[in-house]
Scaffold this active site. Sequence first.
Site, PDB file in Angstrom:
ATOM      1  N   SER A 143       6.540 -67.555  53.477  1.00 35.46           N
ATOM      2  CA  SER A 143       5.643 -66.823  52.567  1.00 35.46           C
ATOM      3  C   SER A 143       5.922 -65.334  52.738  1.00 35.46           C
ATOM      4  CB  SER A 143       4.180 -67.086  52.931  1.00 35.46           C
ATOM      5  OG  SER A 143       3.323 -66.214  52.214  1.00 35.46           O
ATOM      6  N   TYR A 156      -2.954 -67.917  58.674  1.00 40.66           N
ATOM      7  CA  TYR A 156      -1.897 -68.367  57.740  1.00 40.66           C
ATOM      8  C   TYR A 156      -0.637 -67.529  57.943  1.00 40.66           C
ATOM      9  CZ  TYR A 156       0.451 -69.359  53.276  1.00 40.66           C
ATOM     10  OH  TYR A 156       1.364 -69.721  52.307  1.00 40.66           O
TER      11      TYR A 156
HETATM   12  N1  LIG Z   1       1.573 -70.583  45.840  1.00 38.11           N
HETATM   13  C1  LIG Z   1       1.918 -69.481  46.465  1.00 38.11           C
HETATM   14  O1  LIG Z   1       1.601 -68.404  45.977  1.00 38.11           O
HETATM   15  C2  LIG Z   1       2.692 -69.527  47.746  1.00 38.11           C
HETATM   16  C3  LIG Z   1       3.135 -68.317  48.268  1.00 38.11           C
HETATM   17  C4  LIG Z   1       3.843 -68.329  49.459  1.00 38.11           C
HETATM   18  C5  LIG Z   1       4.128 -69.529  50.091  1.00 38.11           C
HETATM   19  N2  LIG Z   1       3.680 -70.699  49.554  1.00 38.11           N
HETATM   20  C6  LIG Z   1       4.010 -71.939  50.259  1.00 38.11           C
HETATM   21  O2  LIG Z   1       4.639 -72.819  49.364  1.00 38.11           O
HETATM   22  C7  LIG Z   1       4.446 -74.163  49.807  1.00 38.11           C
HETATM   23  C8  LIG Z   1       4.004 -75.016  48.648  1.00 38.11           C
HETATM   24  O3  LIG Z   1       2.713 -74.610  48.224  1.00 38.11           O
HETATM   25  P1  LIG Z   1       2.247 -74.617  46.693  1.00 38.11           P
HETATM   26  O4  LIG Z   1       1.862 -73.249  46.352  1.00 38.11           O
HETATM   27  O5  LIG Z   1       3.237 -75.338  45.864  1.00 38.11           O
HETATM   28  O6  LIG Z   1       0.850 -75.412  46.800  1.00 38.11           O
HETATM   29  P2  LIG Z   1       0.509 -76.943  46.680  1.00 38.11           P
HETATM   30  O7  LIG Z   1      -0.832 -77.088  47.289  1.00 38.11           O
HETATM   31  O8  LIG Z   1       0.724 -77.427  45.287  1.00 38.11           O
HETATM   32  O9  LIG Z   1       1.619 -77.641  47.584  1.00 38.11           O
HETATM   33  C9  LIG Z   1       1.464 -77.946  48.939  1.00 38.11           C
HETATM   34  C10 LIG Z   1       1.945 -79.365  49.124  1.00 38.11           C
HETATM   35  O10 LIG Z   1       1.992 -79.677  50.521  1.00 38.11           O
HETATM   36  C11 LIG Z   1       1.420 -80.958  50.688  1.00 38.11           C
HETATM   37  N3  LIG Z   1       0.905 -81.089  52.047  1.00 38.11           N
HETATM   38  C12 LIG Z   1      -0.087 -80.385  52.645  1.00 38.11           C
HETATM   39  N4  LIG Z   1      -0.275 -80.829  53.896  1.00 38.11           N
HETATM   40  C13 LIG Z   1       0.623 -81.808  54.096  1.00 38.11           C
HETATM   41  C14 LIG Z   1       0.925 -82.662  55.188  1.00 38.11           C
HETATM   42  N5  LIG Z   1       0.255 -82.586  56.346  1.00 38.11           N
HETATM   43  N6  LIG Z   1       1.928 -83.571  55.054  1.00 38.11           N
HETATM   44  C15 LIG Z   1       2.600 -83.670  53.884  1.00 38.11           C
HETATM   45  N7  LIG Z   1       2.357 -82.908  52.826  1.00 38.11           N
HETATM   46  C16 LIG Z   1       1.375 -81.994  52.919  1.00 38.11           C
HETATM   47  C17 LIG Z   1       0.295 -81.012  49.663  1.00 38.11           C
HETATM   48  O11 LIG Z   1      -0.125 -82.339  49.419  1.00 38.11           O
HETATM   49  C18 LIG Z   1       1.000 -80.376  48.475  1.00 38.11           C
HETATM   50  O12 LIG Z   1       1.758 -81.338  47.752  1.00 38.11           O
HETATM   51  C19 LIG Z   1       3.428 -74.078  50.961  1.00 38.11           C
HETATM   52  O13 LIG Z   1       4.113 -74.153  52.197  1.00 38.11           O
HETATM   53  C20 LIG Z   1       2.824 -72.706  50.775  1.00 38.11           C
HETATM   54  O14 LIG Z   1       2.306 -72.193  51.971  1.00 38.11           O
HETATM   55  C21 LIG Z   1       2.973 -70.732  48.397  1.00 38.11           C
END
Ligand SMILES: NC(=O)c1ccc[n+]([C@@H]2O[C@H](COP(=O)([O-])OP(=O)(O)OC[C@H]3O[C@@H](n4cnc5c(N)ncnc54)[C@H](O)[C@@H]3O)[C@@H](O)[C@H]2O)c1
Length: 263
Positions: A143, A156
Amino acid sequence: MRFSERVAIVTGGASGIGLAVTTRFAMEGAAVVIAGRDQERGLAAAAGLAAAGATGSVRFVRTDVSDAQAVEDLVAGTVDTFGRLDVMVNNAGVEVDERPDGPATEADWDLLFDVNTKGTWFGCRAALPHLLDTRGVIVNNASVAALIGSPGHVAYSASKAAVVNLTKTLALTYAEQGVRINAICPGPILTEMTKAAWESDGGDEGRRRNLALCPARRAADPAEVAGLVLYLASPEAAFITGAAIPIDGGKSAGLMTIDRYRW
Ligand SMILES: NC(=O)c1ccc[n+]([C@@H]2O[C@H](COP(=O)([O-])OP(=O)(O)OC[C@H]3O[C@@H](n4cnc5c(N)ncnc54)[C@H](O)[C@@H]3O)[C@@H](O)[C@H]2O)c1
């Protein structure tokens, strides 16, 4: 069809950024295994991609990435089924509501480190023996919060900063053997996670406040992130390893203050 004959695992691959990555791999010919906790959503994502004409096969394997044995089983099962593993995308992650007046609890810290940090490590550890055979690739989803301080996101940010450093350290360890390991550092991306964070920060006001910190003044579509992940997984990125690449609309470039210095 950069990834025909290639096999990829995408954790958290049934929603948000993970689903966009799964989609791109499947459309470019890879066999993809979605690993996630939500069986219904995972099976629906796999079926949806097949119906949309994905050339690569897409399967779902129910997996909690914070369970080391489950991740070992996921990788072993993938190699049993497809005969190889070329790309491991450790994307699954969680965020908790951390407020200045109510910092993350110890249980929150455990959750964030179990899923975001140890889950990523478990994925790397399970995949590496197979990636040595294929001179494969790991992409870890960190992130922008791993690169700069983010008030209100103490736990986080720490869990994601650890992902960046484990990525760099593993990259140094495996570079000579041809396994490349990189991290991506997204800024605001339009996913359920972001929408939930804006909602708990006051809805429209939360969205406005969040985007005010992003020089590009917008959240990106998950497909934009998928483009970077596929590039890093492709031979075009053969000389890139140990990198933590921001994809953040300029957020990590410096402090976003006021507009009056704009020419
Ligand atoms: N959306 C943003 O702005 C953003 C920014 C920086 C980083 N991220 C990172 O991107 C990644 C994806 O997030 P996203 O934004 O697509 O949100 P999202 O909530 O759609 O995706 C997260 C996914 O991880 C899965 N997950 C959570 N805990 C889990 C576990 N214990 N075992 C297996 N799967 C699990 C969830 O079911 C979900 O499918 C994450 O690591 C998040 O921290 C997101």
